[in-house]
Scaffold this motif. Structure first.
Motif, PDB file in Angstrom:
ATOM      1  N   ARG A 111      77.017   5.971 142.172  1.00 26.79           N
ATOM      2  CA  ARG A 111      77.776   7.199 141.903  1.00 26.79           C
ATOM      3  C   ARG A 111      79.272   6.927 141.886  1.00 26.79           C
ATOM      4  NH1 ARG A 111      78.056  11.730 139.207  1.00 26.79           N
ATOM      5  NH2 ARG A 111      79.188  13.351 140.283  1.00 26.79           N
ATOM      6  N   TRP A 112      79.761   6.119 142.851  1.00 25.07           N
ATOM      7  CA  TRP A 112      81.174   5.787 142.898  1.00 25.07           C
ATOM      8  C   TRP A 112      81.586   5.036 141.631  1.00 25.07           C
ATOM      9  CZ3 TRP A 112      83.772   1.160 142.638  1.00 25.07           C
ATOM     10  CH2 TRP A 112      85.149   1.242 142.819  1.00 25.07           C
ATOM     11  N   GLU A 113      80.786   4.051 141.204  1.00 22.99           N
ATOM     12  CA  GLU A 113      81.117   3.290 139.997  1.00 22.99           C
ATOM     13  C   GLU A 113      81.230   4.206 138.784  1.00 22.99           C
ATOM     14  OE1 GLU A 113      79.208  -0.325 138.798  1.00 22.99           O
ATOM     15  OE2 GLU A 113      79.043  -1.018 140.855  1.00 22.99           O
ATOM     16  N   PHE A 114      80.297   5.137 138.652  1.00 24.72           N
ATOM     17  CA  PHE A 114      80.335   6.077 137.533  1.00 24.72           C
ATOM     18  C   PHE A 114      81.644   6.869 137.539  1.00 24.72           C
ATOM     19  CE2 PHE A 114      79.716  10.461 136.091  1.00 24.72           C
ATOM     20  CZ  PHE A 114      79.399  10.244 134.757  1.00 24.72           C
ATOM     21  N   LEU A 115      81.994   7.424 138.693  1.00 26.54           N
ATOM     22  CA  LEU A 115      83.213   8.230 138.801  1.00 26.54           C
ATOM     23  C   LEU A 115      84.478   7.386 138.646  1.00 26.54           C
ATOM     24  CD1 LEU A 115      82.096  10.611 141.672  1.00 26.54           C
ATOM     25  CD2 LEU A 115      82.381  11.175 139.251  1.00 26.54           C
ATOM     26  N   TYR A 116      84.457   6.163 139.156  1.00 27.71           N
ATOM     27  CA  TYR A 116      85.630   5.292 139.037  1.00 27.71           C
ATOM     28  C   TYR A 116      85.852   4.861 137.592  1.00 27.71           C
ATOM     29  CZ  TYR A 116      89.119   1.749 139.834  1.00 27.71           C
ATOM     30  OH  TYR A 116      90.273   1.016 139.787  1.00 27.71           O
ATOM     31  N   ARG A 117      84.787   4.528 136.891  1.00 25.96           N
ATOM     32  CA  ARG A 117      84.914   4.163 135.469  1.00 25.96           C
ATOM     33  C   ARG A 117      85.478   5.346 134.665  1.00 25.96           C
ATOM     34  NH1 ARG A 117      82.720  -0.623 134.232  1.00 25.96           N
ATOM     35  NH2 ARG A 117      81.298  -1.520 135.761  1.00 25.96           N
ATOM     36  N   ARG A 118      85.033   6.533 134.993  1.00 26.86           N
ATOM     37  CA  ARG A 118      85.542   7.731 134.325  1.00 26.86           C
ATOM     38  C   ARG A 118      87.031   7.900 134.615  1.00 26.86           C
ATOM     39  NH1 ARG A 118      82.519  13.307 135.315  1.00 26.86           N
ATOM     40  NH2 ARG A 118      83.840  13.353 137.144  1.00 26.86           N
ATOM     41  N   ARG A 119      87.421   7.620 135.851  1.00 26.31           N
ATOM     42  CA  ARG A 119      88.835   7.718 136.236  1.00 26.31           C
ATOM     43  C   ARG A 119      89.683   6.713 135.446  1.00 26.31           C
ATOM     44  NH1 ARG A 119      91.492   9.151 141.336  1.00 26.31           N
ATOM     45  NH2 ARG A 119      93.486   8.088 141.393  1.00 26.31           N
ATOM     46  N   CYS A 120      89.182   5.484 135.316  1.00 24.30           N
ATOM     47  CA  CYS A 120      89.911   4.459 134.552  1.00 24.30           C
ATOM     48  C   CYS A 120      90.078   4.891 133.096  1.00 24.30           C
ATOM     49  CB  CYS A 120      89.171   3.123 134.612  1.00 24.30           C
ATOM     50  SG  CYS A 120      89.216   2.331 136.228  1.00 24.30           S
ATOM     51  N   ALA A 121      89.015   5.431 132.509  1.00 20.80           N
ATOM     52  CA  ALA A 121      89.069   5.887 131.123  1.00 20.80           C
ATOM     53  C   ALA A 121      90.068   7.033 130.963  1.00 20.80           C
ATOM     54  CB  ALA A 121      87.685   6.313 130.654  1.00 20.80           C
ATOM     55  N   LYS A 122      90.068   7.945 131.919  1.00 18.88           N
ATOM     56  CA  LYS A 122      90.978   9.096 131.872  1.00 18.88           C
ATOM     57  C   LYS A 122      92.430   8.634 131.934  1.00 18.88           C
ATOM     58  CE  LYS A 122      90.255  13.406 133.865  1.00 18.88           C
ATOM     59  NZ  LYS A 122      90.032  14.274 135.018  1.00 18.88           N
ATOM     60  N   LYS A 123      92.681   7.580 132.710  1.00 20.69           N
ATOM     61  CA  LYS A 123      94.040   7.043 132.834  1.00 20.69           C
ATOM     62  C   LYS A 123      94.350   6.025 131.737  1.00 20.69           C
ATOM     63  CE  LYS A 123      94.687   7.746 137.737  1.00 20.69           C
ATOM     64  NZ  LYS A 123      96.064   8.185 137.880  1.00 20.69           N
ATOM     65  N   ASN A 124      93.376   5.803 130.852  1.00 20.22           N
ATOM     66  CA  ASN A 124      93.517   4.866 129.739  1.00 20.22           C
ATOM     67  C   ASN A 124      93.864   3.457 130.221  1.00 20.22           C
ATOM     68  OD1 ASN A 124      93.297   4.263 127.048  1.00 20.22           O
ATOM     69  ND2 ASN A 124      95.453   4.663 126.625  1.00 20.22           N
ATOM     70  N   ARG A 125      93.148   3.017 131.243  1.00 20.81           N
ATOM     71  CA  ARG A 125      93.340   1.673 131.792  1.00 20.81           C
ATOM     72  C   ARG A 125      92.009   0.932 131.778  1.00 20.81           C
ATOM     73  NH1 ARG A 125      96.849   2.844 137.175  1.00 20.81           N
ATOM     74  NH2 ARG A 125      98.541   3.964 136.183  1.00 20.81           N
ATOM     75  N   PRO A 126      92.037  -0.394 131.575  1.00 19.71           N
ATOM     76  CA  PRO A 126      90.782  -1.151 131.634  1.00 19.71           C
ATOM     77  C   PRO A 126      90.212  -1.101 133.047  1.00 19.71           C
ATOM     78  CG  PRO A 126      92.661  -2.613 131.263  1.00 19.71           C
ATOM     79  CD  PRO A 126      93.186  -1.218 131.277  1.00 19.71           C
ATOM     80  N   CYS A 127      88.903  -1.059 133.137  1.00 23.05           N
ATOM     81  CA  CYS A 127      88.257  -0.971 134.445  1.00 23.05           C
ATOM     82  C   CYS A 127      88.129  -2.361 135.067  1.00 23.05           C
ATOM     83  CB  CYS A 127      86.882  -0.326 134.298  1.00 23.05           C
ATOM     84  SG  CYS A 127      86.062  -0.106 135.887  1.00 23.05           S
ATOM     85  N   PRO A 128      88.696  -2.577 136.244  1.00 20.90           N
ATOM     86  CA  PRO A 128      88.614  -3.892 136.882  1.00 20.90           C
ATOM     87  C   PRO A 128      87.192  -4.263 137.303  1.00 20.90           C
ATOM     88  CG  PRO A 128      89.622  -2.320 138.377  1.00 20.90           C
ATOM     89  CD  PRO A 128      89.456  -1.630 137.054  1.00 20.90           C
ATOM     90  N   LEU A 129      86.306  -3.295 137.387  1.00 19.84           N
ATOM     91  CA  LEU A 129      84.921  -3.595 137.771  1.00 19.84           C
ATOM     92  C   LEU A 129      84.248  -4.502 136.733  1.00 19.84           C
ATOM     93  CD1 LEU A 129      83.709  -0.099 138.996  1.00 19.84           C
ATOM     94  CD2 LEU A 129      84.622  -1.975 140.350  1.00 19.84           C
ATOM     95  N   ASP A 130      84.720  -4.437 135.498  1.00 17.83           N
ATOM     96  CA  ASP A 130      84.148  -5.263 134.443  1.00 17.83           C
ATOM     97  C   ASP A 130      84.407  -6.741 134.667  1.00 17.83           C
ATOM     98  OD1 ASP A 130      83.217  -2.965 133.206  1.00 17.83           O
ATOM     99  OD2 ASP A 130      85.007  -2.781 131.944  1.00 17.83           O
ATOM    100  N   LYS A 131      85.390  -7.062 135.486  1.00 18.88           N
ATOM    101  CA  LYS A 131      85.742  -8.461 135.752  1.00 18.88           C
ATOM    102  C   LYS A 131      85.127  -9.004 137.036  1.00 18.88           C
ATOM    103  CE  LYS A 131      88.049  -8.813 132.085  1.00 18.88           C
ATOM    104  NZ  LYS A 131      87.475  -9.587 131.008  1.00 18.88           N
ATOM    105  N   LEU A 132      84.392  -8.157 137.744  1.00 19.08           N
ATOM    106  CA  LEU A 132      83.725  -8.608 138.964  1.00 19.08           C
ATOM    107  C   LEU A 132      82.254  -8.886 138.663  1.00 19.08           C
ATOM    108  CD1 LEU A 132      85.106  -6.097 141.608  1.00 19.08           C
ATOM    109  CD2 LEU A 132      85.678  -8.495 141.389  1.00 19.08           C
ATOM    110  N   PRO A 133      81.700  -9.939 139.261  1.00 23.10           N
ATOM    111  CA  PRO A 133      80.276 -10.192 139.047  1.00 23.10           C
ATOM    112  C   PRO A 133      79.421  -9.104 139.711  1.00 23.10           C
ATOM    113  CG  PRO A 133      81.158 -11.688 140.691  1.00 23.10           C
ATOM    114  CD  PRO A 133      82.315 -10.895 140.139  1.00 23.10           C
ATOM    115  N   HIS A 134      78.269  -8.868 139.165  1.00 23.62           N
ATOM    116  CA  HIS A 134      77.272  -7.932 139.733  1.00 23.62           C
ATOM    117  C   HIS A 134      77.708  -6.482 139.708  1.00 23.62           C
ATOM    118  CE1 HIS A 134      75.221 -11.511 140.987  1.00 23.62           C
ATOM    119  NE2 HIS A 134      76.223 -11.863 141.733  1.00 23.62           N
ATOM    120  N   THR A 135      78.493  -6.101 138.722  1.00 22.98           N
ATOM    121  CA  THR A 135      78.784  -4.672 138.577  1.00 22.98           C
ATOM    122  C   THR A 135      78.123  -4.209 137.296  1.00 22.98           C
ATOM    123  OG1 THR A 135      80.894  -5.110 137.476  1.00 22.98           O
ATOM    124  CG2 THR A 135      80.961  -4.671 139.846  1.00 22.98           C
ATOM    125  N   ARG A 136      77.685  -2.993 137.312  1.00 19.16           N
ATOM    126  CA  ARG A 136      76.972  -2.429 136.178  1.00 19.16           C
ATOM    127  C   ARG A 136      77.953  -1.755 135.220  1.00 19.16           C
ATOM    128  NH1 ARG A 136      74.791  -2.210 140.633  1.00 19.16           N
ATOM    129  NH2 ARG A 136      74.313  -0.404 141.821  1.00 19.16           N
TER     130      ARG A 136
END
Length: 92
Positions: free
Chosen positions: A65-90
């Motif tokens: 749930r946190w990942e979903f909301l955090y990715r949405r936050r990154c998109a809203k701020k028009n910034r790349p999501c750092p979770l994409d650069k960490l291993p084992h993130t969906r």
């Protein structure tokens, strides 16, 4: 990619509830960790905090749930999501 970590939005997802002095129910950060995130500008510091946070959220069953909301936050701020650069993130 150092800029990615430096410009990463706060892990806070605006669900701020801290039972006792423990971590926040929404983002999993303690008050001290939240302050540390705001002050840190080094790639390694923020990356380590995200790893700690993801492990904590996984243990409590709130990671997905946190990942979903955090990715949405990154998109809203028009910034790349750092979770994409960490291993084992969906990816969403």
């Amino acid at each position: 990619m150092a800029g990615l970590w430096r410009k990463a939005p706060s892990p806070c997802i605006d669900i701020c509830k801290r039972p006792g002095k423990g971590p926040c129910v929404g983002c999993g950060l303690t008050k001290d960790e939240k302050k540390t995130f705001k002050r840190s500008r080094k790639k390694g510091d923020r990356k380590a905090l995200f790893r700690l946070l993801l492990a904590r959220l996984e243990q409590t069953g709130r990671r997905e749930r946190w990942e979903f909301l955090y990715r949405r936050r990154c998109a809203k701020k028009n910034r790349p999501c750092p979770l994409d650069k960490l291993p084992h993130t969906r990816a969403a």
